[in-house]
Write a protein that holds these residues in place. Structure first.
Motif, PDB file in Angstrom:
ATOM      1  N   SER A   1     -13.203  26.470   3.889  1.00 32.27           N
ATOM      2  CA  SER A   1     -11.960  26.758   4.625  1.00 32.27           C
ATOM      3  C   SER A   1     -12.199  27.770   5.741  1.00 32.27           C
ATOM      4  O   SER A   1     -11.846  28.949   5.604  1.00 32.27           O
ATOM      5  CB  SER A   1     -10.902  27.289   3.653  1.00 32.27           C
ATOM      6  OG  SER A   1     -10.665  26.369   2.622  1.00 32.27           O
ATOM      7  N   PRO A   2     -12.808  27.333   6.859  1.00 33.23           N
ATOM      8  CA  PRO A   2     -13.100  28.276   7.943  1.00 33.23           C
ATOM      9  C   PRO A   2     -11.861  28.993   8.478  1.00 33.23           C
ATOM     10  O   PRO A   2     -11.984  30.059   9.089  1.00 33.23           O
ATOM     11  CB  PRO A   2     -13.713  27.398   9.046  1.00 33.23           C
ATOM     12  CG  PRO A   2     -14.000  26.096   8.429  1.00 33.23           C
ATOM     13  CD  PRO A   2     -13.224  25.972   7.161  1.00 33.23           C
ATOM     14  N   ASP A   3     -10.684  28.426   8.217  1.00 36.07           N
ATOM     15  CA  ASP A   3      -9.447  29.085   8.611  1.00 36.07           C
ATOM     16  C   ASP A   3      -9.369  30.483   7.975  1.00 36.07           C
ATOM     17  O   ASP A   3      -8.832  31.423   8.567  1.00 36.07           O
ATOM     18  CB  ASP A   3      -8.266  28.212   8.140  1.00 36.07           C
ATOM     19  CG  ASP A   3      -6.936  28.665   8.706  1.00 36.07           C
ATOM     20  OD1 ASP A   3      -6.921  29.150   9.853  1.00 36.07           O
ATOM     21  OD2 ASP A   3      -5.909  28.540   8.009  1.00 36.07           O
ATOM     22  N   ASP A   4      -9.912  30.621   6.767  1.00 37.81           N
ATOM     23  CA  ASP A   4      -9.934  31.913   6.058  1.00 37.81           C
ATOM     24  C   ASP A   4     -11.329  32.516   5.992  1.00 37.81           C
ATOM     25  O   ASP A   4     -11.501  33.722   6.063  1.00 37.81           O
ATOM     26  CB  ASP A   4      -9.449  31.717   4.609  1.00 37.81           C
ATOM     27  CG  ASP A   4      -7.938  31.756   4.504  1.00 37.81           C
ATOM     28  OD1 ASP A   4      -7.289  32.040   5.536  1.00 37.81           O
ATOM     29  OD2 ASP A   4      -7.409  31.482   3.413  1.00 37.81           O
ATOM     30  N   CYS A   5     -12.334  31.669   5.832  1.00 40.13           N
ATOM     31  CA  CYS A   5     -13.698  32.158   5.591  1.00 40.13           C
ATOM     32  C   CYS A   5     -14.443  32.288   6.925  1.00 40.13           C
ATOM     33  O   CYS A   5     -14.840  31.288   7.528  1.00 40.13           O
ATOM     34  CB  CYS A   5     -14.428  31.171   4.671  1.00 40.13           C
ATOM     35  SG  CYS A   5     -16.116  31.641   4.301  1.00 40.13           S
ATOM     36  N   VAL A   6     -14.609  33.518   7.350  1.00 40.37           N
ATOM     37  CA  VAL A   6     -15.231  33.752   8.670  1.00 40.37           C
ATOM     38  C   VAL A   6     -16.727  33.407   8.616  1.00 40.37           C
ATOM     39  O   VAL A   6     -17.324  33.424   7.534  1.00 40.37           O
ATOM     40  CB  VAL A   6     -15.046  35.233   9.112  1.00 40.37           C
ATOM     41  CG1 VAL A   6     -13.589  35.512   9.414  1.00 40.37           C
ATOM     42  CG2 VAL A   6     -15.583  36.192   8.061  1.00 40.37           C
ATOM     43  N   PRO A   7     -17.353  33.098   9.787  1.00 42.67           N
ATOM     44  CA  PRO A   7     -18.756  32.663   9.775  1.00 42.67           C
ATOM     45  C   PRO A   7     -19.686  33.633   9.035  1.00 42.67           C
ATOM     46  O   PRO A   7     -20.612  33.201   8.353  1.00 42.67           O
ATOM     47  CB  PRO A   7     -19.112  32.589  11.261  1.00 42.67           C
ATOM     48  CG  PRO A   7     -17.811  32.359  11.953  1.00 42.67           C
ATOM     49  CD  PRO A   7     -16.760  33.035  11.126  1.00 42.67           C
ATOM     50  N   GLU A   8     -19.429  34.940   9.127  1.00 42.54           N
ATOM     51  CA  GLU A   8     -20.323  35.906   8.458  1.00 42.54           C
ATOM     52  C   GLU A   8     -20.296  35.749   6.943  1.00 42.54           C
ATOM     53  O   GLU A   8     -21.228  36.167   6.256  1.00 42.54           O
ATOM     54  CB  GLU A   8     -19.928  37.360   8.784  1.00 42.54           C
ATOM     55  CG  GLU A   8     -19.825  37.708  10.261  1.00 42.54           C
ATOM     56  CD  GLU A   8     -18.505  37.291  10.874  1.00 42.54           C
ATOM     57  OE1 GLU A   8     -17.496  37.919  10.563  1.00 42.54           O
ATOM     58  OE2 GLU A   8     -18.485  36.322  11.664  1.00 42.54           O
ATOM     59  N   LYS A   9     -19.212  35.206   6.423  1.00 41.13           N
ATOM     60  CA  LYS A   9     -19.116  35.054   4.958  1.00 41.13           C
ATOM     61  C   LYS A   9     -19.557  33.655   4.502  1.00 41.13           C
ATOM     62  O   LYS A   9     -19.659  33.394   3.319  1.00 41.13           O
ATOM     63  CB  LYS A   9     -17.663  35.258   4.510  1.00 41.13           C
ATOM     64  CG  LYS A   9     -17.155  36.677   4.660  1.00 41.13           C
ATOM     65  CD  LYS A   9     -15.968  36.924   3.734  1.00 41.13           C
ATOM     66  CE  LYS A   9     -15.573  38.374   3.730  1.00 41.13           C
ATOM     67  NZ  LYS A   9     -14.331  38.671   4.428  1.00 41.13           N
ATOM     68  N   ARG A  10     -19.765  32.761   5.463  1.00 39.44           N
ATOM     69  CA  ARG A  10     -19.982  31.348   5.118  1.00 39.44           C
ATOM     70  C   ARG A  10     -21.410  31.110   4.614  1.00 39.44           C
ATOM     71  O   ARG A  10     -22.366  31.610   5.210  1.00 39.44           O
ATOM     72  CB  ARG A  10     -19.691  30.468   6.334  1.00 39.44           C
ATOM     73  CG  ARG A  10     -19.463  29.003   5.949  1.00 39.44           C
ATOM     74  CD  ARG A  10     -18.959  28.199   7.120  1.00 39.44           C
ATOM     75  NE  ARG A  10     -17.789  28.816   7.731  1.00 39.44           N
ATOM     76  CZ  ARG A  10     -17.570  28.859   9.043  1.00 39.44           C
ATOM     77  NH1 ARG A  10     -18.428  28.332   9.884  1.00 39.44           N
ATOM     78  NH2 ARG A  10     -16.488  29.440   9.521  1.00 39.44           N
TER      79      ARG A  10
ATOM     80  N   GLY B   1      -4.386  22.732  14.169  1.00 37.51           N
ATOM     81  CA  GLY B   1      -3.306  22.719  15.163  1.00 37.51           C
ATOM     82  C   GLY B   1      -2.475  21.444  15.141  1.00 37.51           C
ATOM     83  O   GLY B   1      -1.737  21.165  16.086  1.00 37.51           O
ATOM     84  N   ILE B   2      -2.578  20.679  14.060  1.00 30.82           N
ATOM     85  CA  ILE B   2      -1.859  19.402  13.879  1.00 30.82           C
ATOM     86  C   ILE B   2      -2.324  18.349  14.895  1.00 30.82           C
ATOM     87  O   ILE B   2      -1.715  18.136  15.944  1.00 30.82           O
ATOM     88  CB  ILE B   2      -0.317  19.568  13.907  1.00 30.82           C
ATOM     89  CG1 ILE B   2       0.101  20.682  12.922  1.00 30.82           C
ATOM     90  CG2 ILE B   2       0.392  18.249  13.597  1.00 30.82           C
ATOM     91  CD1 ILE B   2       1.586  20.932  12.819  1.00 30.82           C
ATOM     92  N   PHE B   3      -3.441  17.728  14.553  1.00 31.22           N
ATOM     93  CA  PHE B   3      -3.992  16.646  15.384  1.00 31.22           C
ATOM     94  C   PHE B   3      -4.183  15.417  14.521  1.00 31.22           C
ATOM     95  O   PHE B   3      -4.855  15.499  13.490  1.00 31.22           O
ATOM     96  CB  PHE B   3      -5.378  17.013  15.929  1.00 31.22           C
ATOM     97  CG  PHE B   3      -5.355  18.076  16.983  1.00 31.22           C
ATOM     98  CD1 PHE B   3      -5.194  17.738  18.313  1.00 31.22           C
ATOM     99  CD2 PHE B   3      -5.491  19.414  16.640  1.00 31.22           C
ATOM    100  CE1 PHE B   3      -5.168  18.721  19.290  1.00 31.22           C
ATOM    101  CE2 PHE B   3      -5.465  20.403  17.610  1.00 31.22           C
ATOM    102  CZ  PHE B   3      -5.304  20.049  18.945  1.00 31.22           C
TER     103      PHE B   3
ATOM    104  N   GLY C   1      -2.572  26.571  13.652  1.00 36.51           N
ATOM    105  CA  GLY C   1      -3.555  26.484  14.744  1.00 36.51           C
ATOM    106  C   GLY C   1      -4.434  27.718  14.774  1.00 36.51           C
ATOM    107  O   GLY C   1      -4.003  28.796  14.356  1.00 36.51           O
ATOM    108  N   PRO C   2      -5.666  27.576  15.304  1.00 35.56           N
ATOM    109  CA  PRO C   2      -6.599  28.707  15.334  1.00 35.56           C
ATOM    110  C   PRO C   2      -6.069  29.884  16.149  1.00 35.56           C
ATOM    111  O   PRO C   2      -6.449  31.032  15.909  1.00 35.56           O
ATOM    112  CB  PRO C   2      -7.859  28.113  15.975  1.00 35.56           C
ATOM    113  CG  PRO C   2      -7.452  26.804  16.566  1.00 35.56           C
ATOM    114  CD  PRO C   2      -6.263  26.333  15.822  1.00 35.56           C
ATOM    115  N   ASP C   3      -5.188  29.618  17.120  1.00 37.96           N
ATOM    116  CA  ASP C   3      -4.620  30.706  17.928  1.00 37.96           C
ATOM    117  C   ASP C   3      -3.184  31.041  17.513  1.00 37.96           C
ATOM    118  O   ASP C   3      -2.484  31.736  18.246  1.00 37.96           O
ATOM    119  CB  ASP C   3      -4.651  30.322  19.417  1.00 37.96           C
ATOM    120  CG  ASP C   3      -6.066  30.120  19.906  1.00 37.96           C
ATOM    121  OD1 ASP C   3      -6.879  31.046  19.718  1.00 37.96           O
ATOM    122  OD2 ASP C   3      -6.367  29.036  20.444  1.00 37.96           O
ATOM    123  N   SER C   4      -2.758  30.510  16.395  1.00 34.95           N
ATOM    124  CA  SER C   4      -1.383  30.738  15.899  1.00 34.95           C
ATOM    125  C   SER C   4      -0.349  30.510  17.002  1.00 34.95           C
ATOM    126  O   SER C   4       0.580  31.306  17.180  1.00 34.95           O
ATOM    127  CB  SER C   4      -1.239  32.158  15.338  1.00 34.95           C
ATOM    128  OG  SER C   4      -2.141  32.357  14.302  1.00 34.95           O
TER     129      SER C   4
END
Ligand code: PMP
Length: 408
Positions: free
Chosen positions: A132-141, A195-197, A374-377
């Motif tokens: 879930s990259p929406d919550d899990c930032v790259p440093e934690k992945r 972002g709903i696509f 969406g990534p930019d809310s």
């Protein structure tokens, strides 16, 4: 209470009662719910309430015993599935369903890597948080997860297939480099937190095909897009004419009673069953299944999938009219009763993140509840109960129009 969660609106709501598409707070203020997909067939739907009550009076217990409800539900769900998706596992949440789907895919493929969309959200277990990259930032992945670009990248492209295959093979190469291979790709079929696509035509077909060729499986996360929400089809993936290897269901299944499911083929299930035991105390208990059965019955008797299509189309058109009136609205996306309104600052061309929050909070004050994604809310998310009708659409759109005209 832990404090890791966030509240939705600048003035938090204290909701005490729900009825169909309406919510009522502790002071008796009435809100139109344009957001809640959990109350799939309407808040406190009488048929669902009655089914839960009747079953709770008779029996509710763990899933250690035989019970007809779980069998009935498995039959009803698999009847709704295409292809050879004919085996169900019941769990309590979308997160658990995706966690189990990953475990099944790994058992079947003997590989480990998992591909996800770049802003996906699939849930909260230790494994699914990684997906879930929406919550899990790259440093934690961790290195068993690779991301693919969101469908936004391919929106303007002519050669979708060529481009997405290039991105896919880069990601799969990374798994091969560390010797783990690709176990699965998982997509939320409406790419909600991206972002709903809706996937561009043939997108799922292309990715599923290439992942399968390398020995991996395709998982469709239908927690949000499933159960008729997109109107034209029962499942979001059907929009692109594909059949996944594993499907996960959740949120709307029990109209608020916790129940979720994993559906797969017999061939895949047999490999998993031989290698692992799986027991879930609450997943698919008699009351949970009674709730889910009542949801499916109500959808059928009240023609709610068709309902998502017609008011959904009207809602879409009304929002497009607003987009023509206000430069701030850059795009209206989605399908059926799952719509997103993207807001981009018309001068700076930047995502209008602050304005989106302002508008959503003003709508809440006016008694209209929507969400943000969406990534930019900067995408207003509209995904109401499936009983939403034209009058409800008018009320939501009139309020949005009023707020936009007062701001600009
Ligand atoms: N998948 C998707 C697409 C979701 O939107 C969510 C919840 N927002 C989940 C999985 C996780 O479901 P749950 O919260 O029931 O664990």
């Amino acid at each position: 209470m832990g404090n890791a969660d966030e509240l939705f609106y600048s003035e938090p709501l204290h909701i005490v009662r729900g009825e169909d598409v309406w919510l009522y707070d502790a002071e008796g203020k009435k809100y139109l719910d344009v957001y809640n997909n959990v109350a799939h067939v309407g808040h406190s739907n009488p048929h669902v309430v009655e089914a839960i009550t009747r079953q709770a009076k008779a029996l509710n217990t763990s899933t250690r015993y035989l019970h007809e409800n779980i069998v009935d539900l498995a039959e009803k769900i698999t009847e709704l599935m295409p292809g050879e998706l004919e085996v169900c596992y019941f769990v309590c949440s979308g997160s658990e369903a995706n966690d189990l789907a990953l475990q099944i895919a790994r058992a079947y493929t003997k590989k480990q890597g998992c591909l996800v969309s770049e802003n996906a959200y699939h849930g909260n277990t230790t494994a699914v948080f990684q997906m879930s990259p929406d919550d899990c930032v790259p440093e934690k992945r961790q290195d068993w997860v690779q991301t693919l670009p969101s469908p936004k990248k391919y929106q303007q492209t002519e050669q979708i297939e060529l481009n997405c295959l290039k991105d896919l093979s880069l990601a799969m190469d990374k798994f091969d480099e560390i010797g783990i291979g690709t176990a699965a790709v998982i997509f939320d079929s409406i790419f909600s937190s991206d972002g709903i696509f809706l996937p561009p035509p043939d997108y799922l077909k292309t990715i599923y095909g290439a992942v399968r060729q390398s020995g991996g499986l395709a998982i469709a996360d239908e927690v949000q897009s499933g159960l008729g929400r997109i109107g034209s089809h029962m499942w979001g993936f059907s929009h692109d004419g594909v059949v996944p290897d594993i499907v996960t269901l959740g949120k709307p299944m029990g109209n608020g009673y916790p129940i979720a499911a994993v559906v797969t083929t017999r061939k895949i299930a047999q490999v998993f069953d031989q290698e692992y035991g799986y027991f879930n105390t609450f997943g698919g208990n008699p009351v949970a299944c009674a709730a889910a059965l009542a949801v499916l019955e109500t959808m059928k008797t009240d023609h709610l999938m068709q309902n998502a299509e017609t008011p959904g189309l009207y809602f879409h058109q009304e929002l497009i009219e607003l987009a023509e009136k206000y430069d701030l609205i850059s795009e209206v996306r989605g399908k059926g009763l799952f719509l997103g309104v993207e807001l981009i600052d018309p001068i700076g061309k930047e995502p209008a993140t602050k304005k989106t929050a302002e508008i959503v909070n003003l709508l809440s004050k006016n008694g209209i509840l929507v969400g943000i994604t969406g990534p930019d809310s900067n995408v207003i998310k509209m995904r109401p109960p499936m009983t939403f009708n034209k009058r409800h659409v008018d009320r939501a759109v009139e309020n949005l129009d009023e707020i936009l005209s007062s701001l600009f």
